[in-house]
Design a protein around this motif. Structure first.
Motif, PDB file in Angstrom:
ATOM      1  N   LEU A 109       9.760  -4.559   8.208  1.00 41.45           N
ATOM      2  CA  LEU A 109       8.340  -4.824   7.955  1.00 41.45           C
ATOM      3  C   LEU A 109       7.855  -4.092   6.707  1.00 41.45           C
ATOM      4  O   LEU A 109       7.190  -4.680   5.841  1.00 41.45           O
ATOM      5  CB  LEU A 109       7.510  -4.397   9.166  1.00 41.45           C
ATOM      6  CG  LEU A 109       6.014  -4.695   9.084  1.00 41.45           C
ATOM      7  CD1 LEU A 109       5.762  -6.191   8.984  1.00 41.45           C
ATOM      8  CD2 LEU A 109       5.289  -4.125  10.315  1.00 41.45           C
ATOM      9  N   MET A 110       8.210  -2.824   6.595  1.00 41.60           N
ATOM     10  CA  MET A 110       7.696  -2.026   5.481  1.00 41.60           C
ATOM     11  C   MET A 110       8.311  -2.408   4.139  1.00 41.60           C
ATOM     12  O   MET A 110       7.765  -2.088   3.089  1.00 41.60           O
ATOM     13  CB  MET A 110       7.901  -0.530   5.765  1.00 41.60           C
ATOM     14  CG  MET A 110       6.974  -0.015   6.857  1.00 41.60           C
ATOM     15  SD  MET A 110       6.973   1.790   7.086  1.00 41.60           S
ATOM     16  CE  MET A 110       8.627   2.083   7.683  1.00 41.60           C
ATOM     17  N   THR A 111       9.451  -3.079   4.163  1.00 43.90           N
ATOM     18  CA  THR A 111      10.047  -3.549   2.909  1.00 43.90           C
ATOM     19  C   THR A 111       9.603  -4.959   2.558  1.00 43.90           C
ATOM     20  O   THR A 111      10.012  -5.497   1.527  1.00 43.90           O
ATOM     21  CB  THR A 111      11.587  -3.517   2.989  1.00 43.90           C
ATOM     22  OG1 THR A 111      12.034  -4.272   4.134  1.00 43.90           O
ATOM     23  CG2 THR A 111      12.106  -2.094   3.084  1.00 43.90           C
ATOM     24  N   SER A 112       8.771  -5.565   3.398  1.00 43.60           N
ATOM     25  CA  SER A 112       8.353  -6.939   3.139  1.00 43.60           C
ATOM     26  C   SER A 112       6.841  -7.078   2.960  1.00 43.60           C
ATOM     27  O   SER A 112       6.334  -8.188   2.855  1.00 43.60           O
ATOM     28  CB  SER A 112       8.805  -7.855   4.280  1.00 43.60           C
ATOM     29  OG  SER A 112       8.199  -7.490   5.498  1.00 43.60           O
ATOM     30  N   ILE A 113       6.129  -5.947   2.941  1.00 41.98           N
ATOM     31  CA  ILE A 113       4.667  -6.010   2.803  1.00 41.98           C
ATOM     32  C   ILE A 113       4.225  -5.307   1.522  1.00 41.98           C
ATOM     33  O   ILE A 113       4.931  -4.441   0.987  1.00 41.98           O
ATOM     34  CB  ILE A 113       3.956  -5.356   4.010  1.00 41.98           C
ATOM     35  CG1 ILE A 113       4.368  -3.883   4.139  1.00 41.98           C
ATOM     36  CG2 ILE A 113       4.231  -6.122   5.281  1.00 41.98           C
ATOM     37  CD1 ILE A 113       3.612  -3.127   5.205  1.00 41.98           C
ATOM     38  N   ASN A 114       3.073  -5.701   1.043  1.00 37.69           N
ATOM     39  CA  ASN A 114       2.437  -5.002  -0.065  1.00 37.69           C
ATOM     40  C   ASN A 114       1.353  -4.086   0.491  1.00 37.69           C
ATOM     41  O   ASN A 114       0.518  -4.523   1.290  1.00 37.69           O
ATOM     42  CB  ASN A 114       1.812  -6.004  -1.048  1.00 37.69           C
ATOM     43  CG  ASN A 114       2.862  -6.778  -1.819  1.00 37.69           C
ATOM     44  OD1 ASN A 114       3.820  -6.199  -2.330  1.00 37.69           O
ATOM     45  ND2 ASN A 114       2.694  -8.094  -1.905  1.00 37.69           N
ATOM     46  N   VAL A 115       1.387  -2.828   0.102  1.00 36.09           N
ATOM     47  CA  VAL A 115       0.364  -1.894   0.549  1.00 36.09           C
ATOM     48  C   VAL A 115      -0.960  -2.279  -0.111  1.00 36.09           C
ATOM     49  O   VAL A 115      -1.026  -2.416  -1.335  1.00 36.09           O
ATOM     50  CB  VAL A 115       0.733  -0.449   0.172  1.00 36.09           C
ATOM     51  CG1 VAL A 115      -0.369   0.517   0.604  1.00 36.09           C
ATOM     52  CG2 VAL A 115       2.061  -0.064   0.810  1.00 36.09           C
ATOM     53  N   PRO A 116      -2.016  -2.516   0.671  1.00 33.76           N
ATOM     54  CA  PRO A 116      -3.309  -2.914   0.096  1.00 33.76           C
ATOM     55  C   PRO A 116      -3.800  -1.920  -0.953  1.00 33.76           C
ATOM     56  O   PRO A 116      -3.562  -0.711  -0.841  1.00 33.76           O
ATOM     57  CB  PRO A 116      -4.240  -2.941   1.318  1.00 33.76           C
ATOM     58  CG  PRO A 116      -3.335  -3.190   2.470  1.00 33.76           C
ATOM     59  CD  PRO A 116      -2.055  -2.477   2.141  1.00 33.76           C
TER      60      PRO A 116
END
Length: 224
Positions: A109-116
């Motif tokens: 999950l953390m490698t597939s999302i952009n931090v807002p």
């Protein structure tokens, strides 16, 4: 930030709670108090290792053998952790917890999302990690408590993990949009399944990492 992290972590909720319930139900067959299942979710927090522990405890396996089996089963996380050494921030209690709480699902999950924009990356990842463990402990607790009041057929519940990884794979594709890493992963998994089925996951990871390093070296020498 907390509300956004909670929303982002919902795919893990739908995978962890059913699997946690299955674990809690199966664990109670060992006739331990119900809260032992919750404690395992808090202290151990390793889905595959916790399911493995049920069989090992039932067989009366010693503590050392259980520790070694758990270490080997979860050794793949050493590869995951390298990617987040800087993202998790300075060495403090928060970073130590995030290392402890890193799972297959949180890594994907953390490698597939952009931090807002405007969010602190370290805190954002911390809340995702925390929520994921809460979901797991919740599932373990529900399963343990439910076993005392009803009988439940857990057959097929393991598909929750498969469905979760399919969703995370789609998220990875949307994020990366490069075919090569997925092809390497598929081929590495196929080779590991055919020839190293007893150690499939760790072998697939090693093959994948080795292949990616080779491609990087070839590309680097080509441009030089």
């Amino acid at each position: 930030m907390i509300k956004t992290a909670l929303k982002t972590s919902l795919p893990i909720l739908f995978g962890f709670v059913p699997l946690g319930i299955a674990f809690g139900l199966l664990f109670q067959e060992l006739n331990y108090p119900w809260y032992f299942a919750s404690l395992m979710g808090i202290v151990v927090y390793a889905g595959a290792a916790q399911f493995m522990a049920i069989g090992l405890l039932a067989a009366g396996v010693g503590l050392f053998e259980m520790a070694m089996s758990t270490f080997l089963l979860n050794s793949r996380h050493m590869f995951y952790g390298i990617a987040f050494l800087e993202s998790f921030g300075n060495w403090n209690l928060r970073k130590l917890y995030m290392i402890f709480g890193l799972t297959d699902e949180t890594y994907a999950l953390m490698t597939s999302i952009n931090v807002p924009k405007g969010f602190n990356k370290k805190k954002y990842f911390f809340f995702i990690t925390l929520f994921a463990q809460i979901y797991w402990v919740l599932g373990c607790t529900i399963g343990a408590l439910s076993s005392e009041i009803l009988s439940f057929n857990t057959e097929g519940m393991e598909f929750a993990a498969t469905a979760l990884f399919v969703v995370l794979l789609i998220e990875q594709w949307i994020m990366v949009k490069r075919l090569l890493p997925f092809m390497i992963g598929f081929i590495a998994s196929f080779i590991a399944l055919m020839f190293f089925i007893d150690h499939m996951l760790i072998v697939a990871i090693i093959i994948s990492i080795g292949s990616i390093l080779i491609f990087r070296l070839v590309n680097k020498s080509h441009y030089e």
